[in-house]
Enzyme design. Structure first.
Site, PDB file in Angstrom:
ATOM      1  N   ASP A  11       1.115  -1.181   0.231  1.00 42.99           N
ATOM      2  CA  ASP A  11       0.483   0.116   0.267  1.00 42.99           C
ATOM      3  C   ASP A  11       0.899   1.510   0.231  1.00 42.99           C
ATOM      4  O   ASP A  11       1.979   1.121   0.506  1.00 42.99           O
ATOM      5  CB  ASP A  11      -1.312  -0.037   1.314  1.00 42.99           C
ATOM      6  CG  ASP A  11      -1.976   1.681   1.401  1.00 42.99           C
ATOM      7  OD1 ASP A  11      -2.543   2.060   0.284  1.00 42.99           O
ATOM      8  OD2 ASP A  11      -2.412   2.092   2.756  1.00 42.99           O
ATOM      9  N   SER A  12       0.534   2.340  -0.179  1.00 42.13           N
ATOM     10  CA  SER A  12       1.154   4.199  -0.125  1.00 42.13           C
ATOM     11  C   SER A  12       1.179   3.867   1.537  1.00 42.13           C
ATOM     12  O   SER A  12       2.221   4.763   1.480  1.00 42.13           O
ATOM     13  CB  SER A  12      -0.119   5.187  -0.856  1.00 42.13           C
ATOM     14  OG  SER A  12      -0.939   4.904   0.624  1.00 42.13           O
ATOM     15  N   CYS A  74      -4.478  -1.154  -1.552  1.00 37.13           N
ATOM     16  CA  CYS A  74      -4.565  -0.363  -2.008  1.00 37.13           C
ATOM     17  C   CYS A  74      -6.067   0.194  -3.406  1.00 37.13           C
ATOM     18  O   CYS A  74      -5.970  -0.644  -4.227  1.00 37.13           O
ATOM     19  CB  CYS A  74      -3.500   0.609  -2.500  1.00 37.13           C
ATOM     20  SG  CYS A  74      -3.508   2.208  -3.071  1.00 37.13           S
ATOM     21  N   GLU A 152      -2.094   8.648   8.818  1.00 36.24           N
ATOM     22  CA  GLU A 152      -0.264   9.100   8.812  1.00 36.24           C
ATOM     23  C   GLU A 152       0.296   8.738   9.493  1.00 36.24           C
ATOM     24  O   GLU A 152       1.340   8.674   9.825  1.00 36.24           O
ATOM     25  CB  GLU A 152       0.215   8.823   7.226  1.00 36.24           C
ATOM     26  CG  GLU A 152      -0.247   7.737   5.827  1.00 36.24           C
ATOM     27  CD  GLU A 152       0.885   6.959   6.029  1.00 36.24           C
ATOM     28  OE1 GLU A 152       1.749   6.736   6.201  1.00 36.24           O
ATOM     29  OE2 GLU A 152      -0.147   6.006   6.331  1.00 36.24           O
ATOM     30  N   CYS A 184     -11.084   3.554   0.730  1.00 41.97           N
ATOM     31  CA  CYS A 184      -9.189   3.392   1.491  1.00 41.97           C
ATOM     32  C   CYS A 184      -9.132   2.340   2.326  1.00 41.97           C
ATOM     33  O   CYS A 184     -10.066   2.324   3.658  1.00 41.97           O
ATOM     34  CB  CYS A 184      -9.792   4.444   1.798  1.00 41.97           C
ATOM     35  SG  CYS A 184      -7.938   5.385   2.018  1.00 41.97           S
ATOM     36  N   THR A 185      -7.589   1.619   2.471  1.00 43.71           N
ATOM     37  CA  THR A 185      -7.570   0.321   2.944  1.00 43.71           C
ATOM     38  C   THR A 185      -7.166   1.684   4.515  1.00 43.71           C
ATOM     39  O   THR A 185      -7.124   0.690   6.080  1.00 43.71           O
ATOM     40  CB  THR A 185      -6.304  -0.061   2.501  1.00 43.71           C
ATOM     41  OG1 THR A 185      -5.498   0.476   2.068  1.00 43.71           O
ATOM     42  CG2 THR A 185      -7.020  -0.808   1.626  1.00 43.71           C
ATOM     43  N   HIS A 186      -7.739   2.830   4.692  1.00 38.99           N
ATOM     44  CA  HIS A 186      -6.907   3.345   5.845  1.00 38.99           C
ATOM     45  C   HIS A 186      -7.992   3.596   7.067  1.00 38.99           C
ATOM     46  O   HIS A 186      -7.385   3.816   8.090  1.00 38.99           O
ATOM     47  CB  HIS A 186      -6.325   4.760   5.484  1.00 38.99           C
ATOM     48  CG  HIS A 186      -4.535   4.759   4.983  1.00 38.99           C
ATOM     49  ND1 HIS A 186      -4.053   4.159   3.397  1.00 38.99           N
ATOM     50  CD2 HIS A 186      -3.458   5.512   5.230  1.00 38.99           C
ATOM     51  CE1 HIS A 186      -2.546   4.582   3.069  1.00 38.99           C
ATOM     52  NE2 HIS A 186      -2.399   4.966   4.791  1.00 38.99           N
TER      53      HIS A 186
HETATM   54  N1  DGL Z   1      -4.801   3.124   1.476  1.00 41.89           N
HETATM   55  C1  DGL Z   1      -5.010   3.888  -0.587  1.00 41.89           C
HETATM   56  C2  DGL Z   1      -5.752   3.565  -0.549  1.00 41.89           C
HETATM   57  O1  DGL Z   1      -6.630   2.647  -0.235  1.00 41.89           O
HETATM   58  C3  DGL Z   1      -4.428   4.752  -0.343  1.00 41.89           C
HETATM   59  C4  DGL Z   1      -4.935   6.210   0.228  1.00 41.89           C
HETATM   60  C5  DGL Z   1      -3.398   7.189  -0.234  1.00 41.89           C
HETATM   61  O2  DGL Z   1      -2.028   6.906   0.327  1.00 41.89           O
HETATM   62  O3  DGL Z   1      -4.136   7.931  -0.576  1.00 41.89           O
HETATM   63  O4  DGL Z   1      -6.488   3.693  -1.497  1.00 41.89           O
END
Ligand code: DGL
Length: 270
Positions: A11-12, A74, A152, A184-186
Site C-alpha cells: 500500500d502507499s 490499496c 499517517e 480506502c484501506t486507511h
Molecule cells: N490506502 C490507499 C487506498 O486504499 C491509498 C491512500 C493514499 O495514499 O491516498 O486507496
C-alpha cells in the site's frame, strides 16, 4: 511456483496493514512481506501516471523477492495501475474487492455511500462495479483527502480527526445511505470515529474481508496454500518511518510486530 514462497502485501502506507490483518487471520500459516510506501503517501491525489509507476515499482520489488502472490492493499492502485499490469506479473496480483455485494445486503434501499481517495472516486471503481451488478444501486461517492495525512501521522482520535469525519459525514445527510464502503484501506483505522458520526443506521463495510477471501480462493484454486504446519513469518518494510510508525503498525495489526526494515522503491521501474 513454490507454495511455501511468501505473499506480498502493499500500500502507499499504513492503511494496507488493515488488509494484512484480515489475510493473516484467514491464512495463519502463510509467510507475509508487507511494504508501505510512506515516503510518497498519500497516493490519492496523484496522477494516474504516478500511481501506475509506483505500482510497477512494487511489482519489480516483489518479483525480486520471489513471492507467489501479491495483494494490492490499496484501492487507489487497484483503480489505476492494476488493470494495466495484472497480466504481466510472474505471480498472481490480487486487487481490492470493492465489496458492493455485502454493502447492498446491508442497505435494503440500495443507497450506498463510498468514501475513498479522490483517485478512486474519479475512476469510479465502486460506481462502475455496482452498475454492472444492479442498475438500481445508488452509489454516493465522496473523496476524503483530509483522512490519509492525519492517519499517517497517527492522528486517529481526538478533535482533529473528529472534525474531518464530521465534515464528510455531513455531506451524506440527504443521501439516506444504509451502508458505507470504506473504500480506502486507511479508513478502517478510524472506524470508531466513523461509526460515531455516521450513526448506527449505517453499516460500515470494510473491503479487507472480501479481498482476503479472494486471495484464499485463488491460492486454493492454484494449489498454492502453504503446507507448513506452524505460524507463518512476517516482514514489514516501509520506505520512510515516523516516530510512531512501529506503534501504529502494532495497533493496527493488534499483535506484536517484527523490527521494521527500510525499502527504496525508487530504484525500480522508471
Ligand atoms: N490506502 C490507499 C487506498 O486504499 C491509498 C491512500 C493514499 O495514499 O491516498 O486507496
Amino acid at each position: 511456483m513454490d507454495s511455501n514462497s511468501p505473499i506480498g502485501v502493499f500500500d502507499s502506507g499504513l492503511g494496507g496493514l488493515t488488509v494484512l490483518k484480515a489475510l493473516r487471520r484467514l491464512l495463519p500459516n502463510e509467510n507475509f512481506i508487507f511494504v508501505g510506501d510512506c515516503a510518497r503517501a498519500p497516493y490519492g491525489g496523484r496522477t494516474p501516471e504516478e500511481i501506475t509507476l509506483f505500482l510497477k515499482q512494487f511489482m519489480e520489488y516483489f518479483a525480486q523477492r520471489d513471492v507467489k502472490m501479491a495483494v494490492c492493499a490499496c484501492n487507489t492502485m487497484t483503480s489505476y495501475g492494476y488493470p494495466l499490469v495484472k497480466d504481466t506479473t510472474p505471480f498472481t496480483l490480487v486487487p481490492m474487492n470493492p465489496s458492493i455485494v455485502p454493502a447492498v445486503k446491508a442497505a435494503a434501499n440500495k443507497h450506498i455511500g463510498v468514501i475513498a481517495t479522490a483517485a478512486t472516486i474519479n475512476k469510479g471503481l465502486h460506481k462502475n462495479t455496482a452498475a454492472a451488478i444492479d442498475k438500481n444501486i445508488k452509489v454516493y461517492g465522496m473523496p476524503c483527502p483530509k483522512f490519509v495525512p492525519l492517519i499517517e501521522r497517527g492522528c486517529i482520535e481526538g478533535p482533529e480527526i473528529e472534525a474531518a469525519v464530521k465534515y464528510y459525514a455531513k455531506k451524506f445527510e440527504d443521501a439516506d445511505i444504509h451502508a458505507l464502503i470504506l473504500g480506502c484501506t486507511h479508513y478502517p483505522i478510524i472506524r470508531k470515529v466513523l461509526a460515531k458520526y455516521f450513526g448506527t443506521d449505517v453499516a460500515l463495510i470494510d473491503p479487507a474481508f472480501e479481498t482476503a477471501k479472494n486471495a484464499v480462493d485463488i491460492l486454493r484454486q492454484k494449489n498454492l496454500l502453504n503446507t507448513q504446519n506452524h505460524q507463518g513469518s512476517l516482514e514489514i518494510c516501509f520506505s520512510a518511518q515516523q516516530k510512531n510508525t512501529a506503534e501504529m503498525a502494532k495497533l493496527i495489526l493488534g499483535s506484536d510486530i517484527p523490527p521494521i526494515t527500510g525499502v527504496d522503491l525508487t530504484i525500480f521501474a522508471k
